[in-house]
Design a protein around this motif. Structure first.
Motif, mmCIF file in Angstrom:
data_model
loop_
_atom_site.group_PDB
_atom_site.id
_atom_site.type_symbol
_atom_site.label_atom_id
_atom_site.label_comp_id
_atom_site.label_asym_id
_atom_site.label_seq_id
_atom_site.Cartn_x
_atom_site.Cartn_y
_atom_site.Cartn_z
ATOM 1 N N GLY A 1 0.781 -1.232 0.000
ATOM 2 C CA GLY A 1 0.000 0.000 0.000
ATOM 3 C C GLY A 1 0.806 1.271 0.000
ATOM 4 N N ILE A 2 2.147 1.165 -0.072
ATOM 5 C CA ILE A 2 3.018 2.336 -0.192
ATOM 6 C C ILE A 2 3.497 2.381 -1.640
ATOM 7 N N SER A 3 3.185 3.459 -2.342
ATOM 8 C CA SER A 3 3.401 3.494 -3.794
ATOM 9 C C SER A 3 4.849 3.244 -4.186
ATOM 10 N N THR A 4 5.798 3.820 -3.458
ATOM 11 C CA THR A 4 7.201 3.712 -3.849
ATOM 12 C C THR A 4 7.751 2.306 -3.659
ATOM 13 N N THR A 5 7.578 1.756 -2.473
ATOM 14 C CA THR A 5 8.157 0.431 -2.210
ATOM 15 C C THR A 5 7.418 -0.670 -2.964
ATOM 16 N N ASP A 6 6.131 -0.479 -3.212
ATOM 17 C CA ASP A 6 5.405 -1.419 -4.073
ATOM 18 C C ASP A 6 6.032 -1.439 -5.469
ATOM 19 N N ALA A 7 6.361 -0.259 -5.988
ATOM 20 C CA ALA A 7 6.953 -0.158 -7.328
ATOM 21 C C ALA A 7 8.355 -0.761 -7.372
ATOM 22 N N ARG A 8 9.115 -0.579 -6.304
ATOM 23 C CA ARG A 8 10.461 -1.168 -6.254
ATOM 24 C C ARG A 8 10.391 -2.688 -6.307
ATOM 25 N N GLN A 9 9.469 -3.254 -5.542
ATOM 26 C CA GLN A 9 9.290 -4.702 -5.552
ATOM 27 C C GLN A 9 8.851 -5.170 -6.935
ATOM 28 N N LYS A 10 7.946 -4.433 -7.541
ATOM 29 C CA LYS A 10 7.462 -4.783 -8.879
ATOM 30 C C LYS A 10 8.613 -4.804 -9.880
ATOM 31 N N GLY A 11 9.459 -3.764 -9.849
ATOM 32 C CA GLY A 11 10.592 -3.696 -10.770
ATOM 33 C C GLY A 11 11.589 -4.812 -10.531
ATOM 34 N N PHE A 12 11.811 -5.144 -9.270
ATOM 35 C CA PHE A 12 12.740 -6.220 -8.917
ATOM 36 C C PHE A 12 12.240 -7.558 -9.437
ATOM 37 N N LEU A 13 10.973 -7.862 -9.181
ATOM 38 C CA LEU A 13 10.410 -9.150 -9.594
ATOM 39 C C LEU A 13 10.378 -9.287 -11.114
ATOM 40 N N ALA A 14 10.054 -8.189 -11.798
ATOM 41 C CA ALA A 14 10.011 -8.234 -13.267
ATOM 42 C C ALA A 14 11.396 -8.503 -13.847
ATOM 43 N N GLN A 15 12.412 -7.842 -13.289
ATOM 44 C CA GLN A 15 13.779 -8.046 -13.791
ATOM 45 C C GLN A 15 14.288 -9.440 -13.477
ATOM 46 N N MET A 16 13.911 -9.969 -12.327
ATOM 47 C CA MET A 16 14.360 -11.303 -11.923
ATOM 48 C C MET A 16 13.887 -12.396 -12.877
ATOM 49 N N LYS A 17 12.788 -12.141 -13.561
ATOM 50 C CA LYS A 17 12.271 -13.133 -14.514
ATOM 51 C C LYS A 17 13.232 -13.358 -15.683
ATOM 52 N N HIS A 18 14.168 -12.428 -15.875
ATOM 53 C CA HIS A 18 15.131 -12.573 -16.975
ATOM 54 C C HIS A 18 16.240 -13.565 -16.632
ATOM 55 N N TYR A 19 16.358 -13.931 -15.359
ATOM 56 C CA TYR A 19 17.436 -14.822 -14.939
ATOM 57 C C TYR A 19 16.834 -16.203 -14.643
ATOM 58 N N LYS A 20 16.912 -17.064 -15.628
ATOM 59 C CA LYS A 20 16.242 -18.354 -15.541
ATOM 60 C C LYS A 20 16.813 -19.245 -14.442
ATOM 61 N N GLY A 21 18.057 -18.990 -14.053
ATOM 62 C CA GLY A 21 18.666 -19.799 -13.010
ATOM 63 C C GLY A 21 18.435 -19.269 -11.606
ATOM 64 N N MET A 22 17.602 -18.234 -11.491
ATOM 65 C CA MET A 22 17.363 -17.624 -10.187
ATOM 66 C C MET A 22 15.887 -17.692 -9.807
ATOM 67 N N LYS A 23 15.635 -17.691 -8.513
ATOM 68 C CA LYS A 23 14.264 -17.793 -8.016
ATOM 69 C C LYS A 23 14.080 -16.907 -6.792
ATOM 70 N N VAL A 24 12.984 -16.143 -6.776
ATOM 71 C CA VAL A 24 12.618 -15.359 -5.601
ATOM 72 C C VAL A 24 11.823 -16.280 -4.683
ATOM 73 N N VAL A 25 12.419 -16.669 -3.570
ATOM 74 C CA VAL A 25 11.813 -17.693 -2.713
ATOM 75 C C VAL A 25 10.929 -17.110 -1.611
#
Length: 329
Positions: free
Chosen positions: A170-194
């Motif tokens: 519910g905080i616009s800035t930190t929600d967006a940071r998490q969104k950007g992190f998760l989207a970029q992580m999808k590019h690394y097939k050998g990595m997983k957000v656990v």
């Protein structure tokens, strides 16, 4: 030590939140008695990020002959911010700059200013009903989250498990940071957000959450901490677990405690915002609105972040972006 710092901020906040506005008025109000008054309400009155924002706002206000009121609460919450806004509304400033502490809870208080004919600009965070704002100024938080993901992926050579410790939904800035992190992580097939955990803006809770993650995932490669208190808590947990240099910590912001951990190599990378520029632009946009130049004011302005590594921490080119803990008068 994280708990002590947090308690110190809370104790100081009560007096600073009430006294800062008057102090600034005395410092500059007499010389600019004919100027208009602009109010700036931060997320937390005692936080170096917002204090650095105040530096930029105060300098621009002085340049433009405006009187700046600074007033806020001692914690990042609607419960402390809304009373500060209500007190300011009675003073009827010419314009309001505000860093909303919740996307929804601050809509009605802001609407009260608009109903009184006071234009409102959000700085740093914002509200979900953006149409009622004259402008929104913030960091490019999606870009910042993506930069954090790239830093951790580089450390891990594109392989392994990573986690996120965020503030609260519910905080616009930190929600967006998490969104950007998760989207970029999808590019690394050998990595997983656990795991994604929330610390309620408490370094003590961030420390505990990080300890639990390190126990549950002994081969964890990195943790993204989405704000200052998250970064401090996570960094200290990694040290306590004896995993400095083994678990990559990427933090957000550049407050004194985080910068110390960056220089020590506990935090490898900081994604640094530009709060002074946010404050400067907020005052400038308010001035333009008040002087009939609303057409020049963008509806949204996103500032690029600065990525700083341990190796760059003492370089003046990067160090100039680190935040201050002392108000400008």
């Amino acid at each position: 030590m994280a708990t002590t710092r947090r308690q110190r901020i809370s104790r100081r906040g009560a007096t600073l939140a009430l006294g800062i506005a008057g102090g600034l008025a005395l410092a500059g109000g007499a010389a600019r008695a004919g100027g208009k008054t602009i109010a700036l309400v931060p997320g937390i009155a005692t936080d170096p990020f917002y204090i650095t924002m105040q530096h930029g706002a105060a300098a621009e206000a002085k340049k433009l002959g405006l009187h700046l009121i600074w007033q806020g609460g001692s914690s990042f919450s609607p419960e402390t911010q809304i009373p500060a806004l209500q007190a300011l509304l009675a003073k009827h400033p010419a314009a309001l700059l505000v860093a909303p502490t919740n996307e929804k809870a601050l809509i009605n208080p802001i609407r009260q200013f608009i109903a009184a004919g006071i234009p409102v600009i959000s700085v740093d965070t914002t509200i979900s009903d953006t149409a009622i704002l004259k402008s929104r100024i913030t960091s490019n938080n999606v870009q910042g989250g993506a930069s954090a993901a790239r830093a951790i992926a580089g450390f891990a050579h594109g392989k392994g498990d990573v986690a996120v410790i965020n503030v609260k939904p519910g905080i616009s800035t930190t929600d967006a940071r998490q969104k950007g992190f998760l989207a970029q992580m999808k590019h690394y097939k050998g990595m997983k957000v656990v795991a994604i955990e929330y610390d309620d803006d408490s370094p003590t809770k961030a420390f505990t959450e990080a300890q639990l993650l390190l126990l549950k995932y002994p081969h964890l490669k990195g943790i993204f901490a989405t704000n200052v208190f998250s970064g401090e808590g996570v960094g200290k947990a990694v040290v306590a677990a004896g995993k400095k240099g083994k678990v990559d910590v990427v933090g957000y912001d550049a407050e004194p405690g985080e910068v110390k951990l960056l220089k020590q190599g506990v935090i490898s990378t900081l994604i640094v915002q530009r709060p002074a520029e946010e404050g400067r632009l907020g005052v400038k946009y308010a001035y333009d609105i008040l002087t009939g130049k609303s057409a020049q004011v963008p509806a949204s302005k996103r500032l690029a972040n600065i990525t700083v590594t341990t190796a760059e921490a003492s370089n003046p080119t990067y160090a100039k972006y680190f935040y201050s803990a002392h108000l400008s008068h």
